[in-house]
Design an enzyme around this catalytic site. Sequence first.
Site, PDB file in Angstrom:
ATOM      1  N   GLY A  88      36.577  79.671  40.717  1.00  0.00           N
ATOM      2  CA  GLY A  88      37.294  78.573  41.380  1.00  0.00           C
ATOM      3  C   GLY A  88      38.080  77.707  40.410  1.00  0.00           C
ATOM      4  O   GLY A  88      37.946  77.810  39.192  1.00  0.00           O
ATOM      5  N   GLY A 147      38.440  75.089  38.328  1.00  0.00           N
ATOM      6  CA  GLY A 147      37.540  74.149  37.670  1.00  0.00           C
ATOM      7  C   GLY A 147      38.262  73.099  36.838  1.00  0.00           C
ATOM      8  O   GLY A 147      37.667  72.127  36.406  1.00  0.00           O
ATOM      9  N   ARG A 148      39.543  73.320  36.599  1.00  0.00           N
ATOM     10  CA  ARG A 148      40.315  72.321  35.826  1.00  0.00           C
ATOM     11  C   ARG A 148      41.748  72.283  36.336  1.00  0.00           C
ATOM     12  O   ARG A 148      42.681  72.068  35.565  1.00  0.00           O
ATOM     13  CB  ARG A 148      40.305  72.659  34.352  1.00  0.00           C
ATOM     14  N   LYS A 195      47.353  71.460  35.931  1.00  0.00           N
ATOM     15  CA  LYS A 195      46.307  72.168  35.176  1.00  0.00           C
ATOM     16  C   LYS A 195      45.822  71.250  34.061  1.00  0.00           C
ATOM     17  O   LYS A 195      46.610  70.817  33.222  1.00  0.00           O
ATOM     18  CB  LYS A 195      46.899  73.461  34.600  1.00  0.00           C
ATOM     19  N   ASP A 214      34.812  70.215  31.438  1.00  0.00           N
ATOM     20  CA  ASP A 214      35.283  68.833  31.608  1.00  0.00           C
ATOM     21  C   ASP A 214      36.517  68.742  32.503  1.00  0.00           C
ATOM     22  O   ASP A 214      37.014  67.653  32.775  1.00  0.00           O
ATOM     23  CB  ASP A 214      35.575  68.205  30.240  1.00  0.00           C
ATOM     24  N   GLY A 215      37.034  69.900  32.932  1.00  0.00           N
ATOM     25  CA  GLY A 215      38.197  69.887  33.832  1.00  0.00           C
ATOM     26  C   GLY A 215      39.497  69.525  33.133  1.00  0.00           C
ATOM     27  O   GLY A 215      40.540  69.382  33.767  1.00  0.00           O
ATOM     28  N   ARG A 226      52.144  73.496  36.742  1.00  0.00           N
ATOM     29  CA  ARG A 226      52.449  74.917  36.826  1.00  0.00           C
ATOM     30  C   ARG A 226      53.015  75.245  38.197  1.00  0.00           C
ATOM     31  O   ARG A 226      52.556  74.744  39.208  1.00  0.00           O
ATOM     32  CB  ARG A 226      51.163  75.715  36.571  1.00  0.00           C
ATOM     33  N   ARG A 270      44.678  85.199  43.854  1.00  0.00           N
ATOM     34  CA  ARG A 270      44.364  86.209  42.839  1.00  0.00           C
ATOM     35  C   ARG A 270      43.585  87.364  43.451  1.00  0.00           C
ATOM     36  O   ARG A 270      43.037  87.221  44.547  1.00  0.00           O
ATOM     37  CB  ARG A 270      43.438  85.584  41.773  1.00  0.00           C
ATOM     38  N   ASP A 273      40.372  87.441  37.938  1.00  0.00           N
ATOM     39  CA  ASP A 273      40.779  86.099  38.397  1.00  0.00           C
ATOM     40  C   ASP A 273      42.085  85.674  37.747  1.00  0.00           C
ATOM     41  O   ASP A 273      42.678  84.670  38.147  1.00  0.00           O
ATOM     42  CB  ASP A 273      39.684  85.061  38.099  1.00  0.00           C
TER      43      ASP A 273
HETATM   44  P1  AMP Z   1      40.105  81.088  32.605  1.00  0.00           P
HETATM   45  O1  AMP Z   1      39.340  81.672  31.483  1.00  0.00           O
HETATM   46  O2  AMP Z   1      41.112  80.098  32.168  1.00  0.00           O
HETATM   47  O3  AMP Z   1      40.693  82.115  33.493  1.00  0.00           O
HETATM   48  O4  AMP Z   1      39.049  80.274  33.485  1.00  0.00           O
HETATM   49  C1  AMP Z   1      37.887  80.861  34.002  1.00  0.00           C
HETATM   50  C2  AMP Z   1      37.095  79.859  34.820  1.00  0.00           C
HETATM   51  O5  AMP Z   1      36.641  78.781  34.011  1.00  0.00           O
HETATM   52  C3  AMP Z   1      37.857  79.218  35.965  1.00  0.00           C
HETATM   53  O6  AMP Z   1      36.972  79.029  37.030  1.00  0.00           O
HETATM   54  C4  AMP Z   1      38.285  77.901  35.380  1.00  0.00           C
HETATM   55  O7  AMP Z   1      38.531  76.945  36.376  1.00  0.00           O
HETATM   56  C5  AMP Z   1      37.067  77.535  34.543  1.00  0.00           C
HETATM   57  N1  AMP Z   1      37.408  76.616  33.442  1.00  0.00           N
HETATM   58  C6  AMP Z   1      38.112  76.899  32.328  1.00  0.00           C
HETATM   59  N2  AMP Z   1      38.246  75.813  31.541  1.00  0.00           N
HETATM   60  C7  AMP Z   1      37.606  74.804  32.176  1.00  0.00           C
HETATM   61  C8  AMP Z   1      37.377  73.414  31.882  1.00  0.00           C
HETATM   62  N3  AMP Z   1      37.835  72.833  30.768  1.00  0.00           N
HETATM   63  N4  AMP Z   1      36.675  72.689  32.773  1.00  0.00           N
HETATM   64  C9  AMP Z   1      36.198  73.248  33.890  1.00  0.00           C
HETATM   65  N5  AMP Z   1      36.377  74.526  34.233  1.00  0.00           N
HETATM   66  C10 AMP Z   1      37.071  75.311  33.391  1.00  0.00           C
HETATM   67 MG    MG Z   2      42.142  81.884  34.931  1.00  0.00          MG
END
Ligand code: AMP
Ligand code: MG
Length: 489
Positions: free
Chosen positions: A86, A88-89, A109, A121-122, A172, A179, A248
């Site tokens: 989902g 998350g940030r 983002k 931390d989002g 973005r 996805r 994803d």
């Molecule tokens: P990604 O590796 O960027 O494709 O992200 C994989 C998952 O990790 C997704 O669910 C993102 O929303 C979550 N995620 C990545 N970075 C963060 C962050 N700093 N805070 C919260 N969720 C994150």
């Molecule tokens: Mg991603």
Amino acid sequence: MPIPFDNSFAALGSPFNTAQDPDPVKEPSLLKINNGLAQQLGIDPQWLSSQEGLEVLAGNRGAEGSQPVAAAYAGHQFGHFNPQLGDGRAVLLGEVVDQQGHRYDLQLKGSGRTEWSRGGDGRSPLGPVIREYIVSEAMAALGVPSTRALAAVTTGERVMRDGIEPGAILTRVASSHLRVGTLQYFAAREDRQSLATLVSYIIERHYPEKADAENPALALLESVIAAQAQLIARWQLLGFVHGVMNTDNMLLCGETVDYGPCAFMEEYHPETLFSSIDQQGRYAYCNQPGIAHWNLARLAEALLPLINDDTDAAVEQAKKALSQFPLLFENAYQAGLGDKLGLTEITAADSRLADELFAALQEDQADFTLAFRFLADEINPGAAHTGAGRLFAPGKQLLEWLPRWMQRQQADTVDAAERQQRMFAANPAFIPRNHLVQRAIEDGEKGDFALFHRLVERLADAADYRAEDSDLALPAEPQERVMRTFCGT
Ligand code: AMP
Ligand code: MG
């Protein structure tokens, strides 16, 4: 409305997404606005750079018409299924429809925690925002389907990663952020009804020509297979290494997404790999077509219950669709290879000639990008836009190969001047070289954004060589080389 929102995904509501306001930041400051893209989307760039626009881009103010949501998705990460990832940030502010009638997501983002954040931390550090802005805009300018960057702002806050880093938010733009993992999320929950809702939604939004398909799920699968075959062929032809091809991070609309540890290959080598978290080389350059095929098989699995009530029959239908991928990829790749080599048609003998070229480049440890500009310049070294090839010292193997290609060209129907222009168009003089992106990030962390702006501007027009920017066309010196890239999230 300063941003002409026209939202459709938020209206789907639960369980597809949850309402989520961005978290305000301390001291937002504008880093960059993409004027051309803003105009295309019907947004006044001047408003976007105003105080009010900045506050919207930072998440400190709600925009009129926006219905911010965080989306549900799952995904296979390095081969392992995670049923719940989902946004998350990130939050989706909403959608806009451009003058051509194309619908786009506007997403912040790095805008703070959501219910999908788990331990994160989002937020996003500045580095990944700079990288994504530069590389995604370069890809779009090169004609590769890609998400775009509408704006970047710094937050005035600090985020903790390896050390303390300045925070930033990227706006973005994507044809959508749906996805492979979005469908996997509902398939894993055996939520057939939500899957069916999504399939209709995605067909209507991305593949309207399939609206009347007898078997919508199968039609969607076939469409995504075709779109990804085209996309991955473009990556291979440019030497783009994505770095995290998790399911994803594969969009159903066929755009490149998630410029995490991505980088362009310099010295030609099929096993080129940059990502620090990919110890097995799963996502190395030469593995990208195979991994795309693997991801599409995961998409097919998610769609099986909708393809046919009879599981065996569904599997057969899905397999048949998947079996098209290698062929579609190869067709797209060979067509692009013809453009790269200045050949109107690629025969079996030409494929062998190309294989010999790649072997020569590998043996010579030649720069993949400049080698093709060197070839293009050879057609007529005095013509306009030549010069990038002079930055390249051809190796022994390439010089041995060259006369055969020169001879082969003479049999082509297109005249030399046109052939050269085609080669320039297919072979950029400038790519976002990893050491330059890295330097732009390091400068930016010290508050100096000159190289960031310069790279964005130069890469918007990467086919035309300009001698005054030769420093941006040259490969890294040995001591400048960046061999490892980090997600930095
Ligand atoms: P990604 O590796 O960027 O494709 O992200 C994989 C998952 O990790 C997704 O669910 C993102 O929303 C979550 N995620 C990545 N970075 C963060 C962050 N700093 N805070 C919260 N969720 C994150
Ligand atoms: Mg991603």
